[in-house]
Design a protein around this motif. Structure first.
Motif, PDB file in Angstrom:
ATOM      1  N   GLU A  28      -0.167   4.410  -1.877  1.00  0.00           N
ATOM      2  CA  GLU A  28      -1.299   5.154  -1.329  1.00  0.00           C
ATOM      3  C   GLU A  28      -0.884   6.159  -0.259  1.00  0.00           C
ATOM      4  N   ALA A  40       0.815  -1.220   0.000  1.00  0.00           N
ATOM      5  CA  ALA A  40       0.000   0.000   0.000  1.00  0.00           C
ATOM      6  C   ALA A  40       0.846   1.266   0.000  1.00  0.00           C
ATOM      7  N   ARG A  79      -7.544   1.413   3.586  1.00  0.00           N
ATOM      8  CA  ARG A  79      -7.661  -0.060   3.660  1.00  0.00           C
ATOM      9  C   ARG A  79      -6.802  -0.658   4.772  1.00  0.00           C
ATOM     10  N   THR A 113     -13.038  -6.641   7.594  1.00  0.00           N
ATOM     11  CA  THR A 113     -11.993  -6.956   6.625  1.00  0.00           C
ATOM     12  C   THR A 113     -10.998  -7.938   7.230  1.00  0.00           C
ATOM     13  N   ALA A 142     -18.655  -0.376   5.153  1.00  0.00           N
ATOM     14  CA  ALA A 142     -18.084  -0.284   3.809  1.00  0.00           C
ATOM     15  C   ALA A 142     -19.134   0.179   2.803  1.00  0.00           C
ATOM     16  N   SER A 169      -9.966  -1.152  13.120  1.00  0.00           N
ATOM     17  CA  SER A 169     -10.189   0.275  12.902  1.00  0.00           C
ATOM     18  C   SER A 169      -9.990   1.106  14.151  1.00  0.00           C
ATOM     19  N   ASP A 189      -1.614  -4.444  10.280  1.00  0.00           N
ATOM     20  CA  ASP A 189      -1.722  -3.471   9.196  1.00  0.00           C
ATOM     21  C   ASP A 189      -1.257  -2.074   9.572  1.00  0.00           C
ATOM     22  N   SER A 221      -6.618  -7.443   3.867  1.00  0.00           N
ATOM     23  CA  SER A 221      -6.520  -6.029   3.492  1.00  0.00           C
ATOM     24  C   SER A 221      -5.953  -5.854   2.096  1.00  0.00           C
ATOM     25  N   GLY A 231      -9.177  -6.487   0.108  1.00  0.00           N
ATOM     26  CA  GLY A 231     -10.427  -5.986   0.660  1.00  0.00           C
ATOM     27  C   GLY A 231     -11.494  -7.049   0.829  1.00  0.00           C
ATOM     28  N   GLN A 278      -8.980  -1.143   8.038  1.00  0.00           N
ATOM     29  CA  GLN A 278     -10.185  -1.960   7.949  1.00  0.00           C
ATOM     30  C   GLN A 278     -10.088  -3.229   8.789  1.00  0.00           C
ATOM     31  N   HIS A 279      -8.901  -3.779   8.932  1.00  0.00           N
ATOM     32  CA  HIS A 279      -8.737  -5.010   9.718  1.00  0.00           C
ATOM     33  C   HIS A 279      -9.035  -4.725  11.188  1.00  0.00           C
TER      34      HIS A 279
END
Length: 880
Positions: A47, A44, A597, A817, A784, A603, A584, A820, A823, A600-601
């Motif tokens: 990003e 990632a 993203r 999630t 989501a 938050s 993550d 990741s 997704g 998401q695992h």
């Protein structure tokens, strides 16, 4: 373009390419550390190449100024403090996120020209105990192993390391080794059943902090069973006294101390003794302890005594936490080191004086991290320059650290991000270059030097850290020694120093690279030090012949007296809290928090506890709880799991005040530290826990142009460009709280029950501006799909009512999630399992989950275990 990942110490190679859609990241197939693999964070990276939140220009006392003015201010204020109070009144606090060239300049300026040892680094929180252990045993901070050893090992021991989450690519190499050699045995030593236990043949959930007893008992077992290596014995010192110190640690005593079945301890000891190719991998669970150095030496004792070192598949291998913690150790970035891994001796100080041509070289160690910030709090250190790290979040006793920074006369922060918990205290802010913008080298866990290359122009007025430091040095009057024009010049000086009057006496030697041209440095391929006349192409494995770096050439065994946590649990503080990383996220989220993203695992911050403890303290799943120690408190979400040993808690260390109210766990951690290494005891903090009650909890989605009202507890979760999600908890009526945020021009849709729930959607010109869901406990919503509705508003009245209810609007529900990388959510995975995808391979083929970095594979296996029996029962029922 090839570069190196900026996250953990695995040091994965990264390939970058660009097209009309932007930058794309993939693994470098030729990089020896990773062979094309990347974890989800590395995948990632593209990003994170965004301007959001960046510090774009220098700020002095809150005002934007030119670089010239900012550098003048830094130099003038430092000089004034040095003149009034002496060089020890100033300090640098650096980071394993710096490049080696940056680190070298910082250390040279502080120890070589300002004349103080007061430069330390966040590597003190990570690797200091391992450094101390290696130096005491081997005579040098010289990691003997390499990743290739995974494929040659017969037994691999993971001690205090959840590598599946903290070093995912290294863990996948371990997985591959196990697949290629099913006879390989894996032992995991960890109080909790972590994701790494997925591969374990034997899991030892020992009592927190009892690792020293376990490895002392191993040494005793080896000695009693005649497993000492006769060829190694002439090359070892202090053997009789070390064995005498271990003599009382029978397997019975170890079992009692570690709270483990004796047969499991003996099974581990037999595995270690019966195989020659044994590799022990350890990380923070060993290092972050008030007796961390002794625990490291207990591991080294067992390997040295049994001769399990220096050969393929064999050795004590500390897994470095940060991308350049090793590079920082090479240049002397720790307060108790001089440059080129030299110790503070008169001979070494004199050597540096002559090499640097400076008569100001420090002659004694400076303050280590925790001591440094305590000295700031007492007013003894009056200026600190913090580089690329966030100590207001990451240091123990966080409230005291914040108070120290608040009182400090001069706080300089050079960083990539504008708003961090630490930058809030800065008098001077200097914009640093980020990954992708800066140019230099890093060294990973296996001593592999790799290039980080610049491939995008700097944001705003960001500059390299080495340049800032050199400019300040010139203004302080040291211009001739800091006149570099290119980072390759700094690297050449660093390499030359490593070989200066070395003659094989110091392990770190890259003098073979001291003559690289700028172009050759730019094209440098990964290679492992030493790099010199004996090893012109580098050296993968050290100590293949038993010659060590103590003056007599022998390794030292070290008598160890095992010690438990500095403070034990008690009636008032009945639970032992462990802190650590999750899959993550990285450090204090200043980079990974930008990527939706990666949130998401998990938050929100959480505490994992055993169901028995939850029942004892009246805590239900998903409840908000208050955790308190003698030093502070936090609010977090409860996760109940039998993976946690009763009486223990696990809390991630990442969340800060930019992402969560009262979510910083290091405010609770005591400043206890190892007396030898100075590394804090971040793994064992006695605490208590209780439910934290609010009148309502909520989920709020909104666009960036809307500011949420004040609330008792909140957690911010970036969702997509221009959209944020908040988890909330507050007192009073949620309707009244929400009213302050609503605008007259919005169209509202509302639904609610006076006692149960309240939902509201706000529209303007067909676009959703805000979505709010509140209930007594956290409302169940399909987050989501709600976020997707902000980007593509539902057209039909039916789908609008579904949105108001907080359930699926577009497409199928994904649930939490799990993967990741692609997704993939829990509900999608369980649906596929029920439809017959009863293996990770089948799930990967259908949903792609688990086919990239592999970090989610342990969770996929758990889901298969949970739901596959239902599939079998369903098939059986149909057949009848």
């Amino acid at each position: 373009m090839k570069t190196t990942c900026p996250y953990c110490g695995v040091g994965c190679g990264v390939e970058i390419r660009a097209d009309a859609q932007g930058w794309h990241v993939s693994g470098d197939l030729q990089h020896p550390a990773s062979a094309g693999r990347l974890c989800v964070k590395g995948a990632a990276l593209a990003e994170t190449l965004i301007p959001a939140g960046r510090l774009l220009w220098p700020l002095v006392d809150g005002r934007r100024v030119s670089w010239q003015s900012a550098l003048d201010s830094v130099a003038e204020r430092l000089q004034k403090i040095i003149q009034q109070h002496g060089p020890d009144a100033v300090a640098f606090y650096a980071s394993g996120q710096l490049l080696t060239e940056d680190y070298y300049v910082a250390n040279k300026l502080m120890k070589g020209f300002i004349g103080s040892g007061n430069i330390d680094t966040n590597s003190r929180l990570c690797m200091a105990s391992a450094v101390t252990g290696y130096k005491r045993a081997l005579g040098a901070d010289a990691v003997p192993c390499c990743y290739e050893d995974f494929a040659h090992a017969e037994v691999i021991v993971l001690a205090g390391s959840n590598a599946a989450w903290t070093h995912p690519v290294a863990y996948q190499r371990l997985v591959q080794a196990k697949q290629q050699n099913p006879a390989l045995r894996v032992v995991v030593i960890d109080p909790r059943r972590s994701a790494s236990c997925d591969l374990a043949d034997l899991h030892l959930p020992l009592a927190p902090g009892s690792d020293g007893a376990l490895f002392n008992g191993l040494l005793h077992w080896l000695a009693q069973g005649g497993y000492g290596d006769s060829a190694m014995q002439p090359h070892l010192a202090q053997v009789p006294e070390t064995l005498a110190a271990a003599a009382g640690w029978t397997s019975e005593r170890v079992a009692q101390t570690c709270q483990l079945p004796q047969q499991d301890i003996q099974a581990f000891y037999r595995l270690f003794a019966a195989h020659q190719r044994v590799l022990t991998l350890w990380c923070m669970g060993i290092n972050q302890s008030s007796s961390g150095s002794d625990k490291c030496n207990a591991i080294l004792n067992a390997h040295l005594f049994s001769g399990k070192i220096g050969q393929p598949g064999s050795g004590p291998f500390s897994l470095t936490g940060q991308p350049n913690a090793m590079g920082g150790r090479e240049v002397g970035g720790l307060a108790n080191q001089l440059a080129a891994q030299m110790d503070f001796t008169p001979e070494n100080s004199d050597r540096l004086k002559r090499f640097w041509q400076s008569d100001r070289v420090a002659t004694q160690p400076g303050l280590k991290a925790v001591d440094l910030f305590q000295a700031i709090g007492r007013g003894e250190v009056k200026a600190v320059w913090i580089m690329g790290t966030n100590p207001a979040v990451s240091l123990p006793d966080g409230n005291a650290v914040a108070q120290a920074l608040q009182r400090c006369e001069l706080v300089i922060v050079s960083d990539v991000m504008r708003a961090t918990d630490t930058s809030a205290f800065a008098d001077i802010l200097l914009p640093a270059q980020a990954w992708g913008e800066k140019n230099g080298t890093v060294t990973n866990s296996e001593r592999c030097i790799s290039r980080q290359r610049a491939f995008i122009p700097p944001q705003g007025e960001a500059r390299p850290d080495w340049w800032m430091l050199a400019q300040v040095a010139q203004r302080l009057g040291y211009g001739a020694a800091f006149s570099w024009q290119h980072p390759a010049e700094i690297f050449r000086e660093h390499a030359a120093l490593s070989g200066f009057e070395n003659h094989g006496r110091r392990a770190f030697d890259i003098s073979g690279l001291a003559q690289l041209s700028n172009n050759e440095w730019d094209d440098l391929q990964p290679l492992q030090w030493p790099v010199n006349g004996d090893y012109p192409q580098g050296c993968a494995r050290l100590f293949t012949t038993p010659r060590f770096y103590h003056p007599d050439g022998k390794a030292r065994l070290l008598p160890v007296t095992p010690a438990g946590p500095r403070v034990a649990v008690s009636r008032s503080w009945p639970l032992m809290m462990n802190t650590g990383r999750i899959r993550d996220q990285w450090h204090t989220m200043t980079r990974t928090g930008l990527v939706p993203r990666l949130l998401q695992h998990y938050s929100e911050p959480f505490v994992a506890l055993h169901p028995d403890d939850a029942l004892r303290y009246g805590i239900w799943p998903d409840a908000l709880v208050r955790i308190q120690s003698r030093h502070g408190w936090m609010l977090t979400r409860a996760i109940l799991t039998e993976d946690q040993t009763p009486g223990t808690l696990f809390v991630p260390m990442h969340w800060n005040q930019q992402y969560c109210a009262e979510g910083n766990v290091d405010r609770l951690v005591a400043p206890w530290r190892c007396e030898h290494s100075g590394q804090p005891e971040s793994k064992q903090t006695p605490v208590r826990i209780q439910p934290w009650r609010s009148d309502w909890q909520g989920t709020l989605f909104l666009r960036d142009n809307v500011t949420p009202a004040a609330v008792n507890w909140w957690c911010r979760i970036p969702v997509a460009d221009g959209i944020a999600r908040f988890s909330l908890a507050h007192q009073g009526d949620p309707r009244r709280w929400l009213q302050t945020m609503l605008k007259p021009e919005w169209t509202l849709q509302q639904a609610g029950d006076e006692q149960a729930f309240y939902h509201l959607i706000a529209w303007e010109r067909g676009e959703i501006q805000l979505a709010f869901y509140a209930a007594a406990r956290r409302p169940v919503t399909d987050d989501a799909l709600i976020a997707a509705a902000f980007q593509q508003p539902p057209a039909s009245s039916e789908s609008r009512f579904a949105l108001l209810a907080g359930r699926a609007v577009l497409g199928e529900a994904r649930g939490k999630t799990i993967c990741s990388c692609f997704g993939v959510g829990e509900q999608q995975i369980t649906a596929a399992i029920r439809q017959g995808a009863l293996s990770c391979a089948a799930l990967g083929q259908q949903l792609k989950c688990g086919t990239n970095c592999g970090s989610c594979l342990p969770e996929l296996k758990k889901l298969i275990e949970q739901h596959a029996p239902q599939q079998a029962e369903a098939v059986s029922g149909r057949s009848e």
